[in-house]
Design a protein around this motif. Structure first.
Motif, PDB file in Angstrom:
ATOM      1  N   LYS A 196       7.581  13.509   9.997  1.00 16.57           N
ATOM      2  CA  LYS A 196       7.576  12.135   9.511  1.00 16.57           C
ATOM      3  C   LYS A 196       8.608  12.035   8.406  1.00 16.57           C
ATOM      4  N   ALA A 238       6.544   5.472   4.161  1.00 20.10           N
ATOM      5  CA  ALA A 238       7.470   5.452   3.016  1.00 20.10           C
ATOM      6  C   ALA A 238       7.358   4.150   2.222  1.00 20.10           C
ATOM      7  N   THR A 239       7.103   3.049   2.918  1.00 18.88           N
ATOM      8  CA  THR A 239       6.988   1.761   2.227  1.00 18.88           C
ATOM      9  C   THR A 239       5.712   1.715   1.384  1.00 18.88           C
ATOM     10  N   GLN A 257       5.416   3.400  -2.004  1.00 17.32           N
ATOM     11  CA  GLN A 257       6.056   2.761  -3.161  1.00 17.32           C
ATOM     12  C   GLN A 257       5.305   1.509  -3.613  1.00 17.32           C
ATOM     13  N   TYR A 295       7.226   7.279  14.710  1.00 12.86           N
ATOM     14  CA  TYR A 295       8.404   6.737  15.388  1.00 12.86           C
ATOM     15  C   TYR A 295       9.462   7.802  15.647  1.00 12.86           C
ATOM     16  N   THR A 341       0.496   3.977   5.525  1.00 11.20           N
ATOM     17  CA  THR A 341       0.731   4.840   4.357  1.00 11.20           C
ATOM     18  C   THR A 341       2.049   5.595   4.546  1.00 11.20           C
ATOM     19  N   ARG A 388      -3.970   6.050   8.429  1.00  7.87           N
ATOM     20  CA  ARG A 388      -4.177   6.723   9.709  1.00  7.87           C
ATOM     21  C   ARG A 388      -3.667   8.166   9.611  1.00  7.87           C
ATOM     22  N   THR A 389      -2.467   8.316   9.045  1.00 12.07           N
ATOM     23  CA  THR A 389      -1.924   9.657   8.830  1.00 12.07           C
ATOM     24  C   THR A 389      -1.355   9.699   7.416  1.00 12.07           C
ATOM     25  N   ASP A 422      14.947   6.851  -1.777  1.00 11.99           N
ATOM     26  CA  ASP A 422      14.638   8.180  -2.304  1.00 11.99           C
ATOM     27  C   ASP A 422      15.663   9.219  -1.859  1.00 11.99           C
TER      28      ASP A 422
HETATM   29  P1  NDP Z   1       6.351   3.665   8.945  1.00 15.61           P
HETATM   30  O1  NDP Z   1       6.580   3.433  10.381  1.00 15.61           O
HETATM   31  O2  NDP Z   1       6.892   4.881   8.340  1.00 15.61           O
HETATM   32  O3  NDP Z   1       4.822   3.608   8.593  1.00 15.61           O
HETATM   33  C1  NDP Z   1       3.926   2.763   9.256  1.00 15.61           C
HETATM   34  C2  NDP Z   1       2.539   3.075   8.789  1.00 15.61           C
HETATM   35  O4  NDP Z   1       1.607   2.222   9.459  1.00 15.61           O
HETATM   36  C3  NDP Z   1       2.127   4.508   9.116  1.00 15.61           C
HETATM   37  O5  NDP Z   1       1.435   5.040   8.035  1.00 15.61           O
HETATM   38  C4  NDP Z   1       1.234   4.315  10.334  1.00 15.61           C
HETATM   39  O6  NDP Z   1       0.323   5.362  10.539  1.00 15.61           O
HETATM   40  C5  NDP Z   1       0.542   3.030   9.941  1.00 15.61           C
HETATM   41  N1  NDP Z   1      -0.149   2.417  11.078  1.00 15.61           N
HETATM   42  C6  NDP Z   1       0.391   2.010  12.248  1.00 15.61           C
HETATM   43  N2  NDP Z   1      -0.570   1.541  13.065  1.00 15.61           N
HETATM   44  C7  NDP Z   1      -1.734   1.646  12.405  1.00 15.61           C
HETATM   45  C8  NDP Z   1      -3.072   1.323  12.725  1.00 15.61           C
HETATM   46  N3  NDP Z   1      -3.391   0.821  13.923  1.00 15.61           N
HETATM   47  N4  NDP Z   1      -4.023   1.555  11.800  1.00 15.61           N
HETATM   48  C9  NDP Z   1      -3.680   2.073  10.599  1.00 15.61           C
HETATM   49  N5  NDP Z   1      -2.442   2.406  10.244  1.00 15.61           N
HETATM   50  C10 NDP Z   1      -1.472   2.194  11.138  1.00 15.61           C
HETATM   51  O7  NDP Z   1       6.949   2.349   8.197  1.00 15.61           O
HETATM   52  P2  NDP Z   1       7.502   2.214   6.713  1.00 15.61           P
HETATM   53  O8  NDP Z   1       7.805   0.791   6.492  1.00 15.61           O
HETATM   54  O9  NDP Z   1       6.613   2.891   5.751  1.00 15.61           O
HETATM   55  O10 NDP Z   1       8.846   3.041   6.736  1.00 15.61           O
HETATM   56  C11 NDP Z   1       9.813   2.830   7.753  1.00 15.61           C
HETATM   57  C12 NDP Z   1      11.098   3.568   7.417  1.00 15.61           C
HETATM   58  O11 NDP Z   1      11.846   2.844   6.464  1.00 15.61           O
HETATM   59  C13 NDP Z   1      10.901   4.920   6.773  1.00 15.61           C
HETATM   60  O12 NDP Z   1      10.604   5.919   7.686  1.00 15.61           O
HETATM   61  C14 NDP Z   1      12.208   5.136   6.085  1.00 15.61           C
HETATM   62  O13 NDP Z   1      13.181   5.622   6.962  1.00 15.61           O
HETATM   63  C15 NDP Z   1      12.554   3.744   5.631  1.00 15.61           C
HETATM   64  N6  NDP Z   1      12.108   3.582   4.223  1.00 15.61           N
HETATM   65  C16 NDP Z   1      12.720   4.325   3.254  1.00 15.61           C
HETATM   66  C17 NDP Z   1      12.292   4.250   1.959  1.00 15.61           C
HETATM   67  C18 NDP Z   1      12.877   5.119   0.923  1.00 15.61           C
HETATM   68  O14 NDP Z   1      14.022   5.438   0.877  1.00 15.61           O
HETATM   69  N7  NDP Z   1      12.047   5.520   0.027  1.00 15.61           N
HETATM   70  C19 NDP Z   1      11.235   3.361   1.546  1.00 15.61           C
HETATM   71  C20 NDP Z   1      10.661   2.625   2.627  1.00 15.61           C
HETATM   72  C21 NDP Z   1      11.076   2.749   3.913  1.00 15.61           C
HETATM   73  P3  NDP Z   1       0.744   6.660  11.397  1.00 15.61           P
HETATM   74  O15 NDP Z   1       1.569   7.495  10.487  1.00 15.61           O
HETATM   75  O16 NDP Z   1      -0.518   7.267  11.792  1.00 15.61           O
HETATM   76  O17 NDP Z   1       1.539   6.157  12.567  1.00 15.61           O
END
Ligand code: NDP
Length: 619
Positions: free
Chosen positions: A396, A256-257, A260, A566, A254, A277-278, A120
Motif C-alpha cells: 500500500k 494516505a488522505t 492527514q 489499488y 484510512t 478496513r485496512t 510526504d
Molecule cells: P486510498 O485508496 O489510499 O484509500 C482508500 C481508503 O478507503 C482505504 O483505507 C480503503 O480501505 C478504504 N475503503 C474503501 N472501501 C471501504 C469500505 N467499503 N469500507 C471501509 N473502508 C473502505 O485513497 P487516499 O485518498 O487515501 O489516497 C489515494 C492516493 O493519493 C494515495 O495512495 C497517494 O498516492 C495519494 N496521496 C498522497 C498523499 C501524500 O503525499 N501524503 C496524501 C494523500 C493522498 P482498504 O485499504 O481496505 O482498501
C-alpha cells in the motif's frame, strides 16, 4: 525456510525475523480481504453520486461555446499540463490552450484541499523546476497549499497564465485525417481543433465511493475528501474546523488522505469515528526547516541530483549515496546493505535471489518497527493491535505522519475496525459496522480514486484516432500498446502522460518533467521538418511493447502476495491483462533510453508526413 538470520554490515547487529510466520500472517490478512467483486465494489461518482465531484472552490461560469484552432491543446492544468505547456513554448509554439476541468491550475492539488494536506515526499524532489524559478522550499515537506502555489509560480514564471481555459471538460478527442488536426469536444459545447494534443489528466482525478449498501439513503451531510466542504466544516487547510463543534463525524477510509485529515477532525468534532478496513503503515515524518547550508553545499544542479537520487533509490536501481534520507529511500538503502551481506547470497551480492530475500528482510524489519511504533504511541492495547498493518511496506502507499496515531488516545475518537470486511451498511443516519449502528451527522469518504489500467484507457473521455480507431477499444482488444509510453500508432500528433510502458516513478513529477521534455523534443523536430504529422510506426510500437513486457514478473509476483488495494486491482491483478504494463527496467533506465534517443537527433520509430526532411536538431 524458517528463521534465517542476516547480519547488517554497518552495525553488525543480527535481526532474527521469522519470515515464514510473517508470510503466513500476511497471507491470512490478504485472504480475508479478498472479495469476488474486486474493483467493481466501488461506485462511480456520476449520476446520482455526481454531486460528490462538483467543484466547491469555484463558482460555475456561463460562457458561449468556443470554436477555435490552436497549434497545441493541453488537456489538464496540473503539473503534467503545466510542464508540457512550457516545453511546447520552448519548442517554438505560440498558440497553446490548456483546457482544465477545475477552476484553476494545480490538478490534484487544485481538487485536494483537505485539512492537513501535504506531500510526504520531500519538497526538494517533489516540486518541479525549483532552481529554474529560484524557489527553495522553507521546509522539508510542502503543504498542499504551498504545492498549489508552486504550480501557480510555474505558470507565471513561464508565461502560461493566459493559456488556461477553465471549468471545461473534454468529452472526446477525434483525429480529422483530411485536416491533419485533432478535434476536441467539451461538455460546454466547444469545438477546439489542434495540430498537437497532449493529455495530462492525472492518476488521481476520479474520486470513487465504496459500494456500501444504503450509501444512497444517508440523510446527513456527506462529501468526498477531494472536494472538501469548508462551508460545512469551517476552518481551512491548516485546520480549525469549528463547524464540526457538537457534530458526530465518521470518516470512511484510512489511506494516505485520512491519515492527514483525522487529527484535524478530532480537534473539533464532538465525536469522531474512524472507520477502518485496512490500517495504513504509519512511519515517522519528522518535519524540519530547510538547512540553507545543505542546499548551498550541493551546489548548482542540486535539485536534479536529488530528484535522480530519489528515483534511483526508490526504483531499486541503487545509488552510491542516499542524499534524501527519508522513509522512502531508507528501505531501499537497507535492502542494498542486507543484499550485500546476506548469508544466503551464494550467487554474489547482486544475485536476484539474494536481493529478493534481502528486500523481504528489510521490509520485515521496517514493518516490525512500524507496528512497534503503534504500541509506543497508542495507549489502549486493543486499539493499538487493530492499528497494526500486516502486509509488506509497498503493498500500500507508504504513509508518514507524526500525529495520526496519537489521535486514538483522545476520548472523542473511536476506531471502528471492520476487521477487513468494510462497512456493513449505511442507514439514513448511521454507519453500521459489525452489526452496530454508529449514528453520525456527517460522513466523509476518504475512499480514494479510480486508478489502474482501466482509468488509463478511459481517460475520462474517448480518444478516436485515424480510421475511427478508439484508443480504449484498441487497448482492450490487444493490451496497452505505446511507443515510449507516450505515443501510439494510429494516433498521430498525440502525446499522453500516463504510467503504462512509460514513466512509473514514485515521484510522479519526475516522470512528468522527463516526459514533457521528451514530447517537447518531438514537437520541435516535427516543426523543424515542416511536417504536418508525426506518428509512431507500428513496428516501433511493437518493439517497445516487447521491451516492456519482458521484465515485469517480479512486480506481479510481489503484488499477488499483497493485501487488496489499488496497487493490485483489489487483489485481482491479472498478469495477462497487465502484460507489458510497466517499463520493467525502471524509470531511470527509461529516461536514459529516451535521452539517448534524442541525442541521436532524429525521430527513430516515428514517421513524418507532409513535410520536408529533418534538419539538424536544436542545440
Ligand atoms: P486510498 O485508496 O489510499 O484509500 C482508500 C481508503 O478507503 C482505504 O483505507 C480503503 O480501505 C478504504 N475503503 C474503501 N472501501 C471501504 C469500505 N467499503 N469500507 C471501509 N473502508 C473502505 O485513497 P487516499 O485518498 O487515501 O489516497 C489515494 C492516493 O493519493 C494515495 O495512495 C497517494 O498516492 C495519494 N496521496 C498522497 C498523499 C501524500 O503525499 N501524503 C496524501 C494523500 C493522498 P482498504 O485499504 O481496505 O482498501
Amino acid at each position: 525456510m524458517s528463521k534465517r538470520t542476516l547480519e547488517t554490515p554497518a552495525a553488525g547487529q543480527v535481526s532474527a525475523l521469522d519470515i515464514d510466520a510473517l508470510r503466513r500472517r500476511y497471507a491470512e490478512e490478504r485472504d480475508k480481504r479478498l472479495r469476488p467483486d474486486g474493483t467493481d465494489q466501488y461506485v462511480q461518482t456520476k449520476g446520482e453520486f455526481g454531486y460528490f465531484v462538483e467543484d466547491p472552490y469555484a463558482r460555475p461560469v456561463e460562457r458561449a461555446p468556443i470554436e477555435r484552432t490552436v497549434q497545441a491543446l493541453v488537456v489538464g492544468g496540473g503539473f503534467g499540463g503545466i510542464l508540457s505547456a512550457l516545453q511546447l513554448k520552448k519548442a517554438g509554439l505560440e498558440d497553446i490552450l490548456i483546457v482544465e476541468k477545475g477552476g484553476g491550475f494545480g490538478g490534484t492539488w487544485y481538487w485536494n484541499r483537505y485539512p492537513g494536506l501535504a506531500c510526504d515526499m520531500k519538497s526538494y524532489v517533489y516540486l518541479p523546476l525549483l532552481e529554474e524559478v529560484g524557489y527553495v522550499p522553507p521546509r522539508n515537506y510542502a503543504s498542499g497549499q504551498e504545492i498549489r502555489e508552486h504550480a501557480e509560480r510555474l505558470v507565471d514564471h513561464f508565461g502560461l497564465r493566459d493559456l488556461g481555459l477553465f471549468q471545461t471538460e473534454v468529452t472526446e478527442l477525434r483525429w480529422l485525417e483530411e485536416e491533419a488536426l485533432w478535434l476536441a469536444s467539451t461538455v460546454q459545447g466547444d469545438r477546439i481543433k489542434a495540430k498537437y494534443v497532449l493529455t495530462a489528466t492525472g492518476s488521481f482525478s476520479r474520486p470513487k465511493l465504496p459500494g456500501i449498501a444504503g450509501i444512497d439513503r444517508y440523510k446527513g451531510h456527506t462529501f468526498h475528501s477531494s472536494r472538501w466542504d469548508y462551508g460545512y466544516t469551517g476552518g481551512g487547510p491548516e485546520g480549525g474546523l469549528v463547524g464540526l463543534k457538537g457534530k458526530r463525524v465518521a470518516i470512511i477510509g484510512t489511506g494516505a488522505t485520512a491519515i492527514q485529515v483525522v487529527p484535524h477532525l478530532a480537534e473539533t468534532a464532538e465525536h469522531l469515528y474512524v472507520v477502518q478496513r485496512t490500517p495504513s503503515g504509519v512511519d515517522v515524518r519528522e518535519e524540519k526547516p530547510t538547512d540553507p547550508d545543505w542546499i548551498a553545499a550541493l551546489g548548482p544542479g542540486w535539485q536534479k541530483r536529488l530528484i535522480e537520487n530519489f528515483t534511483a533509490l526508490t526504483s531499486g536501481m541503487g545509488a552510491d549515496e542516499d542524499l534524501i534520507q527519508d522513509g522512502w529511500t531508507f528501505l531501499f538503502t537497507r535492502i542494498g546493505a542486507l543484499g550485500a551481506s546476506s548469508s544466503d547470497n551464494k550467487g554474489g551480492a547482486n544475485s536476484l535471489e539474494a536481493l529478493l530475500l534481502a528486500a523481504e528482510y528489510a521490509d520485515a524489519e521496517k514493518m516490525n518497527e512500524i507496528r512497534t511504533r503503534v504500541d509506543g504511541i497508542v495507549g489502549d492495547r486493543a486499539t493499538a493491535e487493530r492499528l497494526k498493518p500486516w502486509y509488506r511496506r509497498f503493498c500500500k502507499r507508504p504513509v508518514f505522519h507524526d500525529g495520526y496515531l496519537e489521535t486514538f488516545n483522545r476520548e472523542n475518537v473511536t476506531l471502528v475496525d471492520t476487521d477487513g470486511k468494510g462497512v456493513d451498511a449505511i442507514t439514513e443516519d448511521a454507519v453500521v459496522v459489525n452489526g452496530q449502528a454508529y449514528p453520525v451527522d456527517c460522513i466523509i469518504f476518504a475512499s480514494g480514486f479510480e486508478i489502474g489500467a482501466d482509468t488509463v484507457v478511459r481517460n475520462g473521455f474517448r480518444i478516436v484516432g485515424r480510421d475511427g480507431l478508439d484508443l480504449a477499444a484498441k487497448w482492450q482488444a490487444q493490451g496497452i500498446s505505446t511507443f515510449q509510453g507516450m505515443m501510439m500508432h494510429g494516433f498521430p500528433n498525440l502525446f499522453i502522460h500516463q504510467t503504462a510502458q512509460g514513466a512509473l516513478a514514485a515521484n510522479f513529477c519526475h516522470g512528468l518533467d522527463e516526459m514533457s521534455r521528451h514530447m517537447g523534443y518531438v514537437v520541435e523536430r516535427t516543426e523543424a521538418a515542416g511536417a504536418k504529422v508525426v506518428e509512431a510506426t507500428a513496428e516501433a510500437e511493437a518493439a517497445w511493447v516487447g521491451q516492456c513486457g519482458a521484465v515485469s514478473g517480479i512486480a506481479m509476483d510481489f503484488l499477488k502476495t499483497c493485501t487488496p488495494g489499488y496497487y493490485n486491482a483489489e487483489g485481482q491483478i491479472n498478469p495477462e491483462a497487465m502484460k507489458g504494463y510497466g517499463f520493467g527496467l525502471g524509470p531511470i533506465v527509461l529516461f536514459q533510453i529516451i535521452r539517448g534517443w534524442r541525442d541521436e537527433g532524429g525521430l527513430k520509430g516515428l514517421a513524418l508526413r507532409g513535410g520536408e526532411t529533418l534538419g539538424p536538431a536544436r542545440a
